[in-house]
Scaffold this motif. Structure first.
Motif, mmCIF file in Angstrom:
data_model
loop_
_atom_site.group_PDB
_atom_site.id
_atom_site.type_symbol
_atom_site.label_atom_id
_atom_site.label_comp_id
_atom_site.label_asym_id
_atom_site.label_seq_id
_atom_site.Cartn_x
_atom_site.Cartn_y
_atom_site.Cartn_z
ATOM 1 N N MET A 168 46.373 14.726 80.014
ATOM 2 C CA MET A 168 46.065 16.043 79.493
ATOM 3 C C MET A 168 47.262 16.634 78.735
ATOM 4 O O MET A 168 47.073 17.320 77.752
ATOM 5 C CB MET A 168 45.671 16.995 80.609
ATOM 6 N N ARG A 169 48.472 16.355 79.253
ATOM 7 C CA ARG A 169 49.654 16.917 78.586
ATOM 8 C C ARG A 169 49.758 16.438 77.145
ATOM 9 O O ARG A 169 50.175 17.193 76.266
ATOM 10 C CB ARG A 169 50.920 16.551 79.357
ATOM 11 N N HIS A 170 49.385 15.186 76.913
ATOM 12 C CA HIS A 170 49.474 14.649 75.553
ATOM 13 C C HIS A 170 48.552 15.435 74.609
ATOM 14 O O HIS A 170 48.935 15.756 73.492
ATOM 15 C CB HIS A 170 49.126 13.160 75.548
ATOM 16 N N LEU A 171 47.350 15.746 75.065
ATOM 17 C CA LEU A 171 46.433 16.545 74.245
ATOM 18 C C LEU A 171 47.011 17.936 73.999
ATOM 19 O O LEU A 171 46.951 18.451 72.885
ATOM 20 C CB LEU A 171 45.053 16.648 74.903
ATOM 21 N N HIS A 172 47.604 18.535 75.035
ATOM 22 C CA HIS A 172 48.182 19.873 74.884
ATOM 23 C C HIS A 172 49.380 19.885 73.938
ATOM 24 O O HIS A 172 49.750 20.936 73.423
ATOM 25 C CB HIS A 172 48.567 20.450 76.250
ATOM 26 N N ALA A 173 49.978 18.720 73.695
ATOM 27 C CA ALA A 173 51.102 18.630 72.763
ATOM 28 C C ALA A 173 50.641 18.540 71.302
ATOM 29 O O ALA A 173 51.456 18.618 70.395
ATOM 30 C CB ALA A 173 51.966 17.414 73.101
ATOM 31 N N LEU A 174 49.339 18.396 71.086
ATOM 32 C CA LEU A 174 48.790 18.329 69.733
ATOM 33 C C LEU A 174 49.019 19.660 69.019
ATOM 34 O O LEU A 174 48.686 20.719 69.540
ATOM 35 C CB LEU A 174 47.289 18.017 69.793
ATOM 36 N N SER A 175 49.576 19.581 67.829
ATOM 37 C CA SER A 175 49.863 20.783 67.043
ATOM 38 C C SER A 175 48.789 20.950 65.972
ATOM 39 O O SER A 175 48.690 20.140 65.055
ATOM 40 C CB SER A 175 51.246 20.652 66.393
ATOM 41 N N LEU A 176 47.984 21.980 66.114
ATOM 42 C CA LEU A 176 46.936 22.302 65.144
ATOM 43 C C LEU A 176 47.221 23.663 64.526
ATOM 44 O O LEU A 176 47.786 24.534 65.174
ATOM 45 C CB LEU A 176 45.567 22.346 65.828
ATOM 46 N N THR A 177 46.782 23.834 63.287
ATOM 47 C CA THR A 177 46.904 25.131 62.627
ATOM 48 C C THR A 177 45.529 25.557 62.164
ATOM 49 O O THR A 177 44.958 24.899 61.305
ATOM 50 C CB THR A 177 47.859 25.049 61.425
ATOM 51 N N PRO A 178 44.971 26.602 62.733
ATOM 52 C CA PRO A 178 45.508 27.394 63.830
ATOM 53 C C PRO A 178 45.394 26.638 65.154
ATOM 54 O O PRO A 178 44.572 25.729 65.287
ATOM 55 C CB PRO A 178 44.611 28.637 63.841
ATOM 56 N N ALA A 179 46.212 27.033 66.115
ATOM 57 C CA ALA A 179 46.156 26.428 67.448
ATOM 58 C C ALA A 179 44.799 26.732 68.072
ATOM 59 O O ALA A 179 44.250 27.825 67.884
ATOM 60 C CB ALA A 179 47.277 26.980 68.318
ATOM 61 N N LEU A 180 44.241 25.749 68.780
ATOM 62 C CA LEU A 180 42.953 25.941 69.446
ATOM 63 C C LEU A 180 43.141 25.835 70.953
ATOM 64 O O LEU A 180 43.873 24.956 71.427
ATOM 65 C CB LEU A 180 41.945 24.890 68.982
ATOM 66 N N PRO A 181 42.475 26.700 71.721
ATOM 67 C CA PRO A 181 42.566 26.585 73.175
ATOM 68 C C PRO A 181 41.866 25.308 73.651
ATOM 69 O O PRO A 181 40.987 24.778 72.963
ATOM 70 C CB PRO A 181 41.859 27.842 73.686
ATOM 71 N N ILE A 182 42.274 24.827 74.831
ATOM 72 C CA ILE A 182 41.726 23.595 75.380
ATOM 73 C C ILE A 182 41.111 23.869 76.740
ATOM 74 O O ILE A 182 41.764 24.439 77.629
ATOM 75 C CB ILE A 182 42.823 22.518 75.506
ATOM 76 N N ALA A 183 39.856 23.470 76.891
ATOM 77 C CA ALA A 183 39.166 23.564 78.175
ATOM 78 C C ALA A 183 39.425 22.266 78.931
ATOM 79 O O ALA A 183 38.944 21.206 78.540
ATOM 80 C CB ALA A 183 37.671 23.774 77.961
ATOM 81 N N ASP A 184 40.240 22.344 79.987
ATOM 82 C CA ASP A 184 40.541 21.182 80.812
ATOM 83 C C ASP A 184 39.487 21.022 81.901
ATOM 84 O O ASP A 184 38.865 22.005 82.318
ATOM 85 C CB ASP A 184 41.928 21.325 81.447
ATOM 86 N N PRO A 185 39.293 19.791 82.395
ATOM 87 C CA PRO A 185 38.288 19.561 83.435
ATOM 88 C C PRO A 185 38.542 20.412 84.684
ATOM 89 O O PRO A 185 39.682 20.513 85.151
ATOM 90 C CB PRO A 185 38.436 18.077 83.757
ATOM 91 N N ASN A 186 37.489 21.004 85.182
ATOM 92 C CA ASN A 186 37.489 21.746 86.443
ATOM 93 C C ASN A 186 38.498 22.900 86.474
ATOM 94 O O ASN A 186 39.027 23.241 87.513
ATOM 95 C CB ASN A 186 37.716 20.799 87.627
ATOM 96 N N ILE A 187 38.758 23.492 85.316
ATOM 97 C CA ILE A 187 39.622 24.677 85.214
ATOM 98 C C ILE A 187 38.776 25.767 84.548
ATOM 99 O O ILE A 187 38.122 25.517 83.538
ATOM 100 C CB ILE A 187 40.863 24.396 84.331
ATOM 101 N N ASP A 188 38.790 26.968 85.131
ATOM 102 C CA ASP A 188 38.027 28.067 84.536
ATOM 103 C C ASP A 188 38.432 28.266 83.079
ATOM 104 O O ASP A 188 39.622 28.233 82.748
ATOM 105 C CB ASP A 188 38.257 29.362 85.311
#
Length: 126
Positions: free
Chosen positions: A1-21
């Motif tokens: 999951m950390r690798h996906l969160h390191a992805l730099s997008l413009t604009p940045a997009l939020p990420i819905a992780d498994p089993n997290i509200d």
């Protein structure tokens, strides 16, 4: 999951992780991560030997319906490029190896959203 969160997008997009509200943003643009474990192969006769774990890491790119496919497909392409074939990613002491180029699937258009799935295949030896 950390690798996906390191992805730099413009604009940045939020990420819905498994089993997290997660509350999707009002603009409908976000990523959803799903981990899909698959088979486990016993590589050696020894019961304590290494096993090969295979699986899929799915990233769905969501956008608002009625906005076309181009924007979601562009983001899906950037996600796929972030997981190149033969890349090695270490998470929680386990190293995953990306075994093929990620697959960007067809757009799925629903009433509330459009989403484009990206499938990343991996191996891990543990």
């Amino acid at each position: 999951m950390r690798h996906l969160h390191a992805l730099s997008l413009t604009p940045a997009l939020p990420i819905a992780d498994p089993n997290i509200d997660f509350d999707p943003p009002a603009d409908g643009r976000y990523l959803r991560a799903t981990f899909v474990p698959n088979t486990t192969d016993r590589l050696f006769i020894q019961s304590t030997g290494l096993h090969r774990y295979t699986g899929l890491f799915m990233v769905d790119v969501f956008d608002k319906p009625g906005t076309g496919e181009t924007r979601a497909r562009d983001v899906a392409g950037q996600v796929a490029e972030h997981f190149p074939c033969d890349d090695r990613i270490t998470e929680e002491g386990v190293t995953l190896r990306i075994i093929t180029r990620p697959n960007v699937g067809p757009a799925i258009i629903e009433d509330q959203a459009i989403h484009v799935p990206v499938t990343v295949e991996f191996w891990a030896f543990a």
